[in-house]
Design a protein around this motif. Structure first.
Motif, PDB file in Angstrom:
ATOM      1  N   CYS A 117      44.232  46.517  36.991  1.00  8.82           N
ATOM      2  CA  CYS A 117      42.911  46.313  37.338  1.00  8.82           C
ATOM      3  C   CYS A 117      42.003  46.195  36.172  1.00  8.82           C
ATOM      4  O   CYS A 117      41.001  45.896  36.807  1.00  8.82           O
ATOM      5  N   ASP A 292      39.975  53.743  47.207  1.00  7.21           N
ATOM      6  CA  ASP A 292      40.578  52.794  46.697  1.00  7.21           C
ATOM      7  C   ASP A 292      40.652  52.801  45.079  1.00  7.21           C
ATOM      8  O   ASP A 292      39.864  52.928  44.456  1.00  7.21           O
ATOM      9  N   GLY A 293      42.012  52.782  44.691  1.00  2.00           N
ATOM     10  CA  GLY A 293      42.190  52.563  43.084  1.00  2.00           C
ATOM     11  C   GLY A 293      42.451  51.608  42.569  1.00  2.00           C
ATOM     12  O   GLY A 293      42.695  51.340  41.423  1.00  2.00           O
ATOM     13  N   THR A 294      42.428  50.285  43.446  1.00  2.00           N
ATOM     14  CA  THR A 294      42.837  49.016  43.158  1.00  2.00           C
ATOM     15  C   THR A 294      41.744  48.066  42.646  1.00  2.00           C
ATOM     16  O   THR A 294      42.015  46.830  42.662  1.00  2.00           O
ATOM     17  N   ASN A 298      36.707  48.187  38.422  1.00  2.00           N
ATOM     18  CA  ASN A 298      35.835  49.448  39.118  1.00  2.00           C
ATOM     19  C   ASN A 298      36.001  50.572  38.135  1.00  2.00           C
ATOM     20  O   ASN A 298      36.934  50.953  37.945  1.00  2.00           O
ATOM     21  N   SER A 301      38.713  52.955  39.511  1.00  5.06           N
ATOM     22  CA  SER A 301      40.180  52.414  39.670  1.00  5.06           C
ATOM     23  C   SER A 301      41.248  52.938  38.624  1.00  5.06           C
ATOM     24  O   SER A 301      40.753  53.350  37.314  1.00  5.06           O
ATOM     25  N   LYS A 313      45.148  51.672  47.877  1.00  3.70           N
ATOM     26  CA  LYS A 313      43.984  51.761  48.731  1.00  3.70           C
ATOM     27  C   LYS A 313      44.468  52.730  50.027  1.00  3.70           C
ATOM     28  O   LYS A 313      45.560  52.489  50.419  1.00  3.70           O
ATOM     29  N   ARG A 357      38.454  57.975  44.012  1.00  5.66           N
ATOM     30  CA  ARG A 357      38.571  57.048  43.107  1.00  5.66           C
ATOM     31  C   ARG A 357      37.107  56.063  43.233  1.00  5.66           C
ATOM     32  O   ARG A 357      36.246  56.499  43.083  1.00  5.66           O
TER      33      ARG A 357
END
Length: 474
Positions: A117, A292-294, A298, A301, A313, A357
């Protein structure tokens, strides 16, 4: 050199060392153990009074040893990676358990994340102070050039590069390289003897390519605009009224007033108001809340969380139904489900716990203009600075930096320095309209919990809450 050997070499350990330390961690009969190695480079450049007057560089290096025994956690860390000291830390963490030694001889398999990511072009470790300073100076100069009332500017550029190496008693091994950068500008204006201030910032998991003239221009304009509007703003009369949350920065309301109550440790312990509401309807069916960590680059992330689980997510609320808590390994085992990849920690000195996240609300079907037009007397808020939340009950107080009065369906007078007071779950249930203008706020949001801080982000479209208490003039 293959990737496994490169990871081991970076921290000066061998597979045999890892087996010995994990065995020591489980010598009292723990159920599970893991080792979290970290090597982080931190840098900062600060400008005040027109010139760079502060710099900082630091290194964090060490390993944390965690042992799980049922719902209990034993944790210890050392600020080196010598076998002798790692074994001592493992022995300390092992004392959480009381039983026969656990047999252990894992074959380590390297886990590769299905995505990266935060691929970077130029590492901060390869960038000199001399390369950083021009952007800091340029931001200062741009702000002064935009408004003659500017009296003082403070700029801060900070970056970090973290090498993370993880291994556990199940044989899982992974490596992650985690960049981070933040650029912040604080603007102070003086007009007719009155001082006002504003702030703008951006933060991403990016390398040196983050710094551009375009970014400098965006942050400068935001900082000046946020400060200038304060000279027109009033403190409105308080009371109960409809509140329209503006897109983007209002996501901090979502994070604080509601998001923490979705974290699984509070629900496992029964302290969250949502503890008995999983798979129940908690708000309108037009509301979807995601953690969401993807999201590429970000701030919140994670390719892999701090327990070896892929970033993913997670729909916490789907069509008004509470569909999932946010889990780490401990809570996932308790609920007998897979972890959602929310096991996070501040550094190798702390054990992971469930943390958000990038938390946001998805678009609805209304327009912002429609929801404002539906309000006879209320407020529109778009900039929060801080707040207090009782996670168990969900009661909150947020300080609003800026917004507007809504009078007869139109935005009129700018407002400042007010509080909004209410209950998070009730506010979510009282949300009657969600707009289609979703915006992520990519500022320098940092979440504190149990003495740990973690980088996060938040966002949402504009949303109308039927009634909140607004604290303004009596």
């Amino acid at each position: 050199m293959d990737c496994k050997r490169a990871y081991l070499a970076h921290f000066g350990v061998s597979e045999e060392d890892l087996r010995k330390v994990l065995a020591a961690a489980l010598e009292k009969g723990g159920d599970y153990a893991d080792l979290f190695f970290e090597h982080t480079f931190n840098n900062a450049v600060g400008l005040r009074d027109g010139e760079v007057n502060s710099t900082f560089s630091g290194i964090e290096y060490g390993v944390g040893v965690r042992v799980l025994s049922g719902d209990q956690t034993g944790y210890a860390y050392v600020e080196n990676t010598t076998l002798e000291d790692m074994l001592k830390a493992a022995g300390t963490a092992a004392r959480i358990a009381n039983g026969a030694p656990t047999g252990l001889s894992p074959k380590f398999a390297v886990k590769v994340s299905p995505r990266n990511c935060y691929t970077i072009r130029q590492s901060w470790e390869d960038v000199t102070l001399k390369q950083r300073i021009p952007y800091v100076q340029r931001l200062n100069d741009r702000i002064f050039a935009l408004d003659k009332r500017v009296n003082k500017v403070m700029v801060n550029l900070s970056d970090s590069s973290s090498h993370i190496f993880f291994v556990n008693s199940e044989g899982l091994m992974f490596y992650d390289y985690r960049p981070m950068v933040s650029l912040t500008a604080n603007c102070v204006m003086l007009a007719n003897g009155v001082y006002e201030n504003g702030r703008a910032a951006r933060s991403f998991r990016m390398g040196f390519e983050f710094l551009t003239d375009e970014l400098v221009g965006i942050i400068a304009k935001e900082a000046v605009d946020e400060t200038a509007i304060m000279y027109q703003a009033i403190k409105p009369k308080g009371g109960e009224m409809p509140v329209v949350l503006g897109a983007g920065g209002s996501g901090i309301f979502l994070h604080e007033a509601i998001g923490h109550a979705f974290e699984a440790d509070f629900n496992r312990k029964g302290t969250s108001i949502f503890s008995d509401m999983l798979h129940h309807k908690i708000c309108g069916d037009f509301i979807n809340v995601v953690d969401d960590g993807t999201i590429p680059f970000n701030r919140g992330s994670v390719n892999i969380d701090d327990e070896g689980v892929d970033g993913q997510k997670t729909y916490v609320v789907r069509e008004g139904i509470l569909s999932s808590y946010l889990h780490d390994r401990v809570s996932a085992k308790h609920f007998n489900i897979p972890s959602t990849g929310n096991g996070r920690r501040e550094s190798f000195r702390q054990a992971p716990i469930p943390r958000m996240r990038a938390t946001y609300m998805e678009n609805g079907n209304a327009s912002e203009a429609e929801m404002i037009a539906s309000v006879k007397n209320g407020v529109f808020v778009n900039s929060f600075t801080n707040g207090q939340v009782q996670i168990g009950a969900g009661d909150f107080t947020f300080f609003v930096k800026s917004g507007y009065l809504i009078e007869n369906g139109k935005l009129t007078q700018p407002v400042k320095d007010i509080n909004i007071i209410g209950n998070g779950p009730k506010a979510l249930a009282d949300m009657t309209m969600v707009s289609n203008n979703y915006l992520m706020d990519n500022g320098t949001w940092t979440c504190g919990k149990d003495g740990q801080s973690c980088p996060v982000t938040c966002g949402m479209p504009s949303a109308l809450i039927e009634k909140l208490t607004v604290g303004g003039l009596c």
